[in-house]
Write a protein that holds these residues in place. Structure first.
Motif, PDB file in Angstrom:
ATOM      1  N   ASP A   1       0.423   1.235   5.314  1.00 46.81           N
ATOM      2  CA  ASP A   1       0.706   0.285   4.231  1.00 46.81           C
ATOM      3  C   ASP A   1       0.438   0.908   2.873  1.00 46.81           C
ATOM      4  O   ASP A   1       1.199   0.711   1.916  1.00 46.81           O
ATOM      5  N   ARG A   2      -0.647   1.677   2.787  1.00 51.14           N
ATOM      6  CA  ARG A   2      -1.014   2.302   1.521  1.00 51.14           C
ATOM      7  C   ARG A   2       0.034   3.334   1.089  1.00 51.14           C
ATOM      8  O   ARG A   2       0.413   3.410  -0.088  1.00 51.14           O
ATOM      9  N   LEU A   3       0.516   4.103   2.032  1.00 50.32           N
ATOM     10  CA  LEU A   3       1.543   5.092   1.715  1.00 50.32           C
ATOM     11  C   LEU A   3       2.858   4.418   1.330  1.00 50.32           C
ATOM     12  O   LEU A   3       3.582   4.903   0.455  1.00 50.32           O
ATOM     13  N   ALA A   4       3.168   3.302   1.987  1.00 48.98           N
ATOM     14  CA  ALA A   4       4.395   2.578   1.650  1.00 48.98           C
ATOM     15  C   ALA A   4       4.295   1.956   0.262  1.00 48.98           C
ATOM     16  O   ALA A   4       5.274   1.925  -0.486  1.00 48.98           O
ATOM     17  N   ASP A   5       3.106   1.475  -0.093  1.00 47.87           N
ATOM     18  CA  ASP A   5       2.931   0.842  -1.400  1.00 47.87           C
ATOM     19  C   ASP A   5       3.157   1.808  -2.552  1.00 47.87           C
ATOM     20  O   ASP A   5       3.576   1.389  -3.637  1.00 47.87           O
ATOM     21  N   ARG A   6       2.903   3.081  -2.326  1.00 46.46           N
ATOM     22  CA  ARG A   6       3.114   4.051  -3.394  1.00 46.46           C
ATOM     23  C   ARG A   6       4.428   4.810  -3.244  1.00 46.46           C
ATOM     24  O   ARG A   6       4.702   5.766  -3.961  1.00 46.46           O
ATOM     25  N   GLY A   7       5.270   4.362  -2.310  1.00 49.30           N
ATOM     26  CA  GLY A   7       6.628   4.868  -2.225  1.00 49.30           C
ATOM     27  C   GLY A   7       6.826   6.113  -1.406  1.00 49.30           C
ATOM     28  O   GLY A   7       7.893   6.738  -1.483  1.00 49.30           O
ATOM     29  N   LEU A   8       5.842   6.492  -0.572  1.00 45.29           N
ATOM     30  CA  LEU A   8       5.984   7.698   0.240  1.00 45.29           C
ATOM     31  C   LEU A   8       6.568   7.403   1.624  1.00 45.29           C
ATOM     32  O   LEU A   8       7.073   8.313   2.287  1.00 45.29           O
ATOM     33  N   MET A   9       6.503   6.165   2.052  1.00 42.35           N
ATOM     34  CA  MET A   9       7.047   5.771   3.343  1.00 42.35           C
ATOM     35  C   MET A   9       7.725   4.415   3.201  1.00 42.35           C
ATOM     36  O   MET A   9       7.511   3.693   2.230  1.00 42.35           O
ATOM     37  N   ARG A  10       8.540   4.078   4.210  1.00 49.63           N
ATOM     38  CA  ARG A  10       9.179   2.775   4.262  1.00 49.63           C
ATOM     39  C   ARG A  10       8.564   1.959   5.394  1.00 49.63           C
ATOM     40  O   ARG A  10       8.393   2.458   6.503  1.00 49.63           O
ATOM     41  N   ARG A  11       8.287   0.714   5.102  1.00 50.80           N
ATOM     42  CA  ARG A  11       7.687  -0.151   6.116  1.00 50.80           C
ATOM     43  C   ARG A  11       8.704  -0.420   7.220  1.00 50.80           C
ATOM     44  O   ARG A  11       9.827  -0.868   6.957  1.00 50.80           O
ATOM     45  N   PRO A  12       8.331  -0.193   8.484  1.00 49.36           N
ATOM     46  CA  PRO A  12       9.288  -0.398   9.582  1.00 49.36           C
ATOM     47  C   PRO A  12       9.681  -1.851   9.781  1.00 49.36           C
ATOM     48  O   PRO A  12      10.786  -2.132  10.243  1.00 49.36           O
ATOM     49  N   ASP A  13       8.795  -2.805   9.445  1.00 50.71           N
ATOM     50  CA  ASP A  13       9.179  -4.206   9.594  1.00 50.71           C
ATOM     51  C   ASP A  13      10.283  -4.573   8.605  1.00 50.71           C
ATOM     52  O   ASP A  13      11.214  -5.318   8.942  1.00 50.71           O
ATOM     53  N   LEU A  14      10.212  -4.039   7.385  1.00 47.97           N
ATOM     54  CA  LEU A  14      11.270  -4.281   6.416  1.00 47.97           C
ATOM     55  C   LEU A  14      12.551  -3.549   6.806  1.00 47.97           C
ATOM     56  O   LEU A  14      13.655  -4.036   6.545  1.00 47.97           O
TER      57      LEU A  14
END
Length: 349
Positions: free
Chosen positions: A123-136
Motif C-alpha cells: 500500500d505504501r509503495l502504491a501511495d507514492r506511485g511505484l506500484m499499482r494496487r491489484p484490487d483497483l
C-alpha cells in the motif's frame, strides 16, 4: 425506425466506457507523490517492489538467520532462537511461529506474506506511485468486460436494426443512410475506447521500473542504509533486489528454493502467490487477472503459496500444503486449492 436501437446501443457503450475510464483513473491516481526515493529505499520496501510479499518474507527470514535469531533445518523447519524484533514484519513472523517458536518454512512464509504488516508495504509503495494496487486493477478489468458486453450488444442491435430496415418495402425505408453504417461507427468508437482504457499487465508502474533500474544499475551494489548490520547489508540488498538465488549460504538457499523455483519469473516479477484456502485473499496476493508480462508473469495458484510459472494446474487439496512431510515444492504442478482460483487466467488473483 432504427434510431431507438441505436440510442440504446450508444447509451450502453457510453456508460460502460465512462465506467472503464473512471476505474482506470482511480488505479493510476497517486495519493502521495514524492518522486523517486533513489538508493535510500528501505530494505523491505525494495524487496516488495522487486518481488512482492514472498521476497519480503524471504528477506526477513534470511536476515534473522544471518543474525542468529532463527535456524532453518535441512527438513525446512524454522526454529526461533531469539525473540528480539527490528520491525513489524519480524513481529508478524514471530507471531506466526506460535508459542513453540517453531514452524515449517512453507507455513511460516505464507503467514508472513499474508500479514497486514507486509501488505501495508505494498500500500505504501502504491501511495507514492511505484506500484499499482491489484484490487483497483481488477476493477478496471471488470469495467472493461462491461464495455466488451456493450460492444456485443451493439453488434446484436445493429444486426437486428439492419435486418428490420432491409425487410421493409423500398417506399417505407428511411431516406437516411442504412443503419449498418451508424452502428459500425459506434462499434469502432467503442473499440477505440476499449483500447484507451487498457490497464496494462504490470503491477510495477513506470516510476517503479525506473526506481529498480536506478538501484540495480549503479556502479556500487545497492545496500540498505538502516536496520541491517554492516556485514550482511550487501547480501540482503542483493537478495531483496534479485531473489534467493543471490544468497551465498547454499543450505539456506536450497531450503528456500525448494518451493520458489517454479514461482520466480523475471527479477521484477510480481506474481504474489500468497492467497489462502480460506478467508479473504490479501490485497497484494495473486496475479493480475489478465495474466502478466514485464511486471508479472504466468499464473498463480495457492492455498499454501504454491504455484507454477506457466502451466501448473490447481489440483492438490488445501490441506496438503505446508506439512513437513509434503511441502508445496514440486516445480511443475502441485499448488493450492481450487477455491483460490479466481477470474481470468490466474488463480488466487
Amino acid at each position: 425506425m432504427w434510431y431507438t436501437e441505436f440510442i440504446i446501443a450508444a447509451a450502453l457503450v457510453v456508460l460502460a466506457g465512462l465506467g472503464a475510464s473512471t476505474a482506470l483513473q482511480r488505479m493510476r491516481r497517486v495519493p502521495y507523490p514524492q518522486g523517486l526515493p533513489g538508493r535510500g529505499l528501505p530494505l523491505l520496501d525494495a524487496a516488495f517492489l522487486a518481488g512482492g510479499p514472498e521476497r519480503v518474507a524471504d528477506t526477513v527470514i534470511i536476515r534473522m538467520q544471518q543474525e542468529g535469531r532463527l535456524i532453518v533445518s535441512r527438513e525446512r523447519l524454522v526454529t526461533l532462537t531469539d525473540g528480539r524484533v527490528q520491525d513489524e514484519v519480524e513481529s508478524a513472523l514471530i507471531a506466526a511461529a506460535g508459542p513453540a517458536g517453531q514452524r515449517h518454512l512453507d507455513q511460516l512464509r505464507r503467514a508472513v506474506m499474508r500479514s497486514e504488516s507486509v501488505q501495508r508495504i505494498g500500500d505504501r509503495l502504491a501511495d507514492r506511485g511505484l506500484m499499482r494496487r491489484p484490487d483497483l486493477h481488477r476493477r478496471v478489468v471488470r469495467a472493461r468486460r462491461l464495455l466488451w458486453l456493450a460492444l456485443l450488444a451493439t453488434v446484436a442491435l445493429g444486426v437486428l436494426a439492419t435486418v428490420s430496415w432491409a425487410s421493409r418495402p423500398w417506399q417505407e425505408r428511411d431516406t437516411s443512410m442504412p443503419p449498418v453504417f451508424a452502428f459500425f461507427g459506434l462499434l469502432l468508437f467503442g473499440i477505440l475506447w476499449l483500447a484507451a482504457t487498457k490497464p496494462g499487465k504490470a503491477r510495477i508502474t513506470p516510476a517503479g521500473v525506473r526506481q529498480l533500474a536506478l538501484m540495480r544499475s549503479a556502479s556500487n551494489p545497492w545496500r540498505p542504509r538502516t536496520g541491517v548490520g554492516a556485514g550482511s547489508a550487501l547480501v540482503l540488498g542483493a537478495v531483496a533486489l534479485e531473489g534467493v538465488q543471490a544468497l551465498d549460504d547454499e543450505e539456506l538457499r536450497a531450503a528456500l528454493l525448494a518451493r520458489v523455483a517454479s514461482l520466480n519469473g523475471p527479477s521484477n516479477s510480481t506474481v504474489f502467490s500468497c492467497s489462502g484456502d480460506s478467508g479473504p485473499t490479501p490485497t497484494w496476493c495473486g496475479a493480475p487477472s489478465d495474466g502478466g508480462s514485464g511486471g508479472s508473469g504466468g499464473s498463480s495458484c495457492g492455498s499454501s503459496s504454491c504455484g507454477s510459472s506457466s502451466g501448473g494446474g490447481c489440483a492438490s487439496s488445501s490441506s496438503s500444503c505446508g506439512s513437513s512431510s509434503s511441502s508445496c515444492g514440486s516445480s511443475s504442478s502441485s499448488c493450492g486449492s481450487s477455491s483460490s482460483c479466481g477470474g481470468g487466467s490466474s488463480c488466487g488473483s
